[in-house]
Write a protein that holds these residues in place. Structure first.
Motif, PDB file in Angstrom:
ATOM      1  N   MET A 176     -13.429  19.358   9.779  1.00  0.00           N
ATOM      2  CA  MET A 176     -13.400  19.309   8.300  1.00  0.00           C
ATOM      3  C   MET A 176     -11.836  18.489   7.717  1.00  0.00           C
ATOM      4  O   MET A 176     -11.150  19.254   7.414  1.00  0.00           O
ATOM      5  CB  MET A 176     -13.424  20.629   7.479  1.00  0.00           C
ATOM      6  CG  MET A 176     -14.749  21.097   7.731  1.00  0.00           C
ATOM      7  SD  MET A 176     -15.035  22.691   7.302  1.00  0.00           S
ATOM      8  CE  MET A 176     -14.523  23.623   8.682  1.00  0.00           C
ATOM      9  N   ASP A 177     -11.820  17.198   8.036  1.00  0.00           N
ATOM     10  CA  ASP A 177     -10.687  16.618   7.773  1.00  0.00           C
ATOM     11  C   ASP A 177      -9.942  16.747   6.448  1.00  0.00           C
ATOM     12  O   ASP A 177      -8.799  16.822   6.338  1.00  0.00           O
ATOM     13  CB  ASP A 177     -10.660  15.232   8.408  1.00  0.00           C
ATOM     14  CG  ASP A 177     -11.166  15.087   9.795  1.00  0.00           C
ATOM     15  OD1 ASP A 177     -11.438  15.980  10.331  1.00  0.00           O
ATOM     16  OD2 ASP A 177     -11.171  13.748  10.294  1.00  0.00           O
ATOM     17  N   ALA A 233      -1.226  13.995  12.160  1.00  0.00           N
ATOM     18  CA  ALA A 233      -2.525  13.958  12.389  1.00  0.00           C
ATOM     19  C   ALA A 233      -2.683  13.075  13.680  1.00  0.00           C
ATOM     20  O   ALA A 233      -2.184  11.871  13.631  1.00  0.00           O
ATOM     21  CB  ALA A 233      -3.348  13.373  11.246  1.00  0.00           C
ATOM     22  N   SER A 234      -3.384  13.598  14.724  1.00  0.00           N
ATOM     23  CA  SER A 234      -3.483  12.948  15.941  1.00  0.00           C
ATOM     24  C   SER A 234      -5.243  12.384  15.819  1.00  0.00           C
ATOM     25  O   SER A 234      -6.185  13.112  15.802  1.00  0.00           O
ATOM     26  CB  SER A 234      -3.627  14.045  16.977  1.00  0.00           C
ATOM     27  OG  SER A 234      -2.493  14.503  17.156  1.00  0.00           O
ATOM     28  N   ILE A 274     -11.853   5.986  11.618  1.00  0.00           N
ATOM     29  CA  ILE A 274     -10.526   5.966  11.816  1.00  0.00           C
ATOM     30  C   ILE A 274     -10.114   5.444  10.364  1.00  0.00           C
ATOM     31  O   ILE A 274      -8.778   5.955   9.993  1.00  0.00           O
ATOM     32  CB  ILE A 274     -10.561   4.854  12.820  1.00  0.00           C
ATOM     33  CG1 ILE A 274     -10.687   5.252  14.181  1.00  0.00           C
ATOM     34  CG2 ILE A 274      -8.799   4.243  12.775  1.00  0.00           C
ATOM     35  CD1 ILE A 274     -10.640   4.433  15.293  1.00  0.00           C
ATOM     36  N   ARG A 275     -10.523   4.481   9.616  1.00  0.00           N
ATOM     37  CA  ARG A 275     -10.174   3.853   8.358  1.00  0.00           C
ATOM     38  C   ARG A 275     -10.085   5.000   7.350  1.00  0.00           C
ATOM     39  O   ARG A 275      -9.004   5.115   6.841  1.00  0.00           O
ATOM     40  CB  ARG A 275     -10.734   2.544   7.970  1.00  0.00           C
ATOM     41  CG  ARG A 275     -10.223   1.965   6.954  1.00  0.00           C
ATOM     42  CD  ARG A 275     -11.185   0.573   6.737  1.00  0.00           C
ATOM     43  NE  ARG A 275     -10.789  -0.291   5.765  1.00  0.00           N
ATOM     44  CZ  ARG A 275     -11.214  -0.081   4.423  1.00  0.00           C
ATOM     45  NH1 ARG A 275     -12.530   0.501   4.198  1.00  0.00           N
ATOM     46  NH2 ARG A 275     -10.713  -0.808   3.411  1.00  0.00           N
ATOM     47  N   LYS A 276     -10.925   5.743   7.414  1.00  0.00           N
ATOM     48  CA  LYS A 276     -10.968   6.845   6.241  1.00  0.00           C
ATOM     49  C   LYS A 276      -9.947   8.084   6.748  1.00  0.00           C
ATOM     50  O   LYS A 276      -9.435   8.513   5.792  1.00  0.00           O
ATOM     51  CB  LYS A 276     -12.445   7.533   6.276  1.00  0.00           C
ATOM     52  CG  LYS A 276     -13.478   6.558   5.731  1.00  0.00           C
ATOM     53  CD  LYS A 276     -14.943   7.422   5.768  1.00  0.00           C
ATOM     54  CE  LYS A 276     -15.914   6.309   5.230  1.00  0.00           C
ATOM     55  NZ  LYS A 276     -17.254   7.065   5.102  1.00  0.00           N
ATOM     56  N   LEU A 331      -6.793   9.109   4.339  1.00  0.00           N
ATOM     57  CA  LEU A 331      -6.433  10.558   4.139  1.00  0.00           C
ATOM     58  C   LEU A 331      -5.008  10.737   4.413  1.00  0.00           C
ATOM     59  O   LEU A 331      -4.285  11.476   3.767  1.00  0.00           O
ATOM     60  CB  LEU A 331      -7.419  11.557   4.977  1.00  0.00           C
ATOM     61  CG  LEU A 331      -8.784  12.055   4.282  1.00  0.00           C
ATOM     62  CD1 LEU A 331      -9.424  12.861   5.235  1.00  0.00           C
ATOM     63  CD2 LEU A 331      -8.505  12.739   2.919  1.00  0.00           C
ATOM     64  N   ALA A 332      -4.660  10.529   5.511  1.00  0.00           N
ATOM     65  CA  ALA A 332      -3.202  10.789   5.949  1.00  0.00           C
ATOM     66  C   ALA A 332      -2.299  10.097   5.128  1.00  0.00           C
ATOM     67  O   ALA A 332      -1.331  10.634   4.767  1.00  0.00           O
ATOM     68  CB  ALA A 332      -3.085  10.045   7.636  1.00  0.00           C
ATOM     69  N   LYS A 333      -2.497   8.959   4.583  1.00  0.00           N
ATOM     70  CA  LYS A 333      -1.490   8.094   3.910  1.00  0.00           C
ATOM     71  C   LYS A 333      -1.567   8.855   2.245  1.00  0.00           C
ATOM     72  O   LYS A 333      -0.449   8.898   1.762  1.00  0.00           O
ATOM     73  CB  LYS A 333      -1.974   6.750   3.405  1.00  0.00           C
ATOM     74  CG  LYS A 333      -1.259   5.842   2.646  1.00  0.00           C
ATOM     75  CD  LYS A 333      -1.572   4.381   2.723  1.00  0.00           C
ATOM     76  CE  LYS A 333      -0.585   3.706   1.921  1.00  0.00           C
ATOM     77  NZ  LYS A 333      -1.051   2.157   1.903  1.00  0.00           N
ATOM     78  N   ALA A 334      -2.755   9.379   2.076  1.00  0.00           N
ATOM     79  CA  ALA A 334      -2.595  10.132   0.622  1.00  0.00           C
ATOM     80  C   ALA A 334      -1.909  11.366   0.487  1.00  0.00           C
ATOM     81  O   ALA A 334      -1.240  11.696  -0.354  1.00  0.00           O
ATOM     82  CB  ALA A 334      -4.314  10.250   0.361  1.00  0.00           C
ATOM     83  N   HIS A 335      -1.783  11.955   1.830  1.00  0.00           N
ATOM     84  CA  HIS A 335      -1.246  13.380   1.806  1.00  0.00           C
ATOM     85  C   HIS A 335       0.388  13.189   2.813  1.00  0.00           C
ATOM     86  O   HIS A 335       0.882  14.090   2.888  1.00  0.00           O
ATOM     87  CB  HIS A 335      -2.024  14.220   2.795  1.00  0.00           C
ATOM     88  CG  HIS A 335      -3.151  14.646   1.892  1.00  0.00           C
ATOM     89  ND1 HIS A 335      -3.282  15.500   0.731  1.00  0.00           N
ATOM     90  CD2 HIS A 335      -4.491  14.305   2.080  1.00  0.00           C
ATOM     91  CE1 HIS A 335      -4.305  15.756   0.409  1.00  0.00           C
ATOM     92  NE2 HIS A 335      -5.363  14.970   0.937  1.00  0.00           N
ATOM     93  N   GLN A 336       0.519  12.021   2.898  1.00  0.00           N
ATOM     94  CA  GLN A 336       2.131  11.620   3.438  1.00  0.00           C
ATOM     95  C   GLN A 336       2.171  12.378   4.746  1.00  0.00           C
ATOM     96  O   GLN A 336       3.043  12.986   5.200  1.00  0.00           O
ATOM     97  CB  GLN A 336       2.972  11.931   2.672  1.00  0.00           C
ATOM     98  CG  GLN A 336       3.142  10.997   1.165  1.00  0.00           C
ATOM     99  CD  GLN A 336       4.397  11.571   0.348  1.00  0.00           C
ATOM    100  OE1 GLN A 336       4.760  12.415   0.250  1.00  0.00           O
ATOM    101  NE2 GLN A 336       4.885  10.427  -0.095  1.00  0.00           N
TER     102      GLN A 336
END
Length: 244
Positions: free
Chosen positions: A20-21, A31-32, A45-47, A51-56
């Motif tokens: 549940m990413d 995030a690994s 991978i792209r999504k 997500l990682a970018k949005a949450h820094q």
């Protein structure tokens, strides 16, 4: 100890969903991300990167043996050259996609059987370290915090690598410091035991093993598995414990 919080993510594939990413990402530091050999595909991978970018959230590559059917949990008899090549292939995929999303790949954490073999077999560990030393830019290697931290640090220095030592919130430890095999009873903690283990790690720098012994661990980061429902449900409480 002050710990970072990491999670293995991006492990869905096609129409098959794992973890549940979106629920986990707001609470973690690292995030690994699966690279396609055990899970993940280009869209996933792209999504996950978005997500990682949005949450820094800091991103790492999560490479494995080429074992999509077995989710990377089956050991394979790969030569050092094969390990170096499969590592480069997977790291480069995440690295390139991350750069295209305006992100910078920070570390590498092997997955499943490759991770276990790295910890148990010096030749596999050397091949993984060699692959990272030959990569075109520096990346940190994440590996399990054990009683052999100093030995692993010495090996990493020979390859010019930085290490990040990892402990586990949701896994039970054996007396020798290894993770109890998932096939054994009580290998994965309930939410209650998980939170108790995190509190012990934060306050005392140790865990209690399956036989009730105290094991000291020097760790930099704490893993909660995104494929573990109890772990996902506990992630907010774990974040609060780490923040103190």
């Amino acid at each position: 100890m002050t710990l970072q919080l990491n999670c293995d993510l991006g492990e869905s594939f096609g129409s098959w969903t794992m973890g549940m990413d979106a629920a986990v990402m707001p609470y973690i530091d690292q995030a690994s991300i699966a690279c396609g050999f055990h899970a993940g595909d280009p869209m996933v991978i792209r999504k996950t990167l978005a997500l990682a970018k949005a949450h820094q959230v800091v991103i790492g590559a999560h490479p494995s043996y080429p074992d999509l059917v077995g989710f990377g949990r089956r050991s394979m008899q790969c030569s050092s050259e094969e390990i170096i090549s499969l590592m480069h292939y997977q790291i480069a995929a995440i690295d390139g996609m991350a750069a295209s999303a305006g992100l910078t790949l920070d570390y590498v954490k092997p997955h499943g059987a490759l991770y276990n073999d790295m910890m148990a077999k010096p030749d596999v560990r050397d091949a993984i370290m060699a692959s990272m030393s030959e990569y075109h830019r520096p990346l940190t290697l994440m590996l399990q915090a054990t009683l052999q931290n100093a030995e692993h640090q010495s090996a990493a220095e020979r390859f010019g690598l930085n290490l990040c030592f990892e402990a586990f919130a949701d896994r039970c430890y054996d007396d020798d410091g290894r993770l109890l095999a998932r096939s054994k009873p009580d290998a994965v903690h309930s939410k209650e035991k998980m939170l108790a283990q995190v509190k012990q790690l934060c306050n005392e720098g140790s865990v209690t093993t399956i036989n009730g012994n105290t094991l000291k661990l020097q760790a930099d980061t704490l893993c909660v598995h995104g494929d573990n429902k109890a772990g996902v449900q506990a992630i907010q409480d774990i974040r609060e414990l780490i923040n103190g």
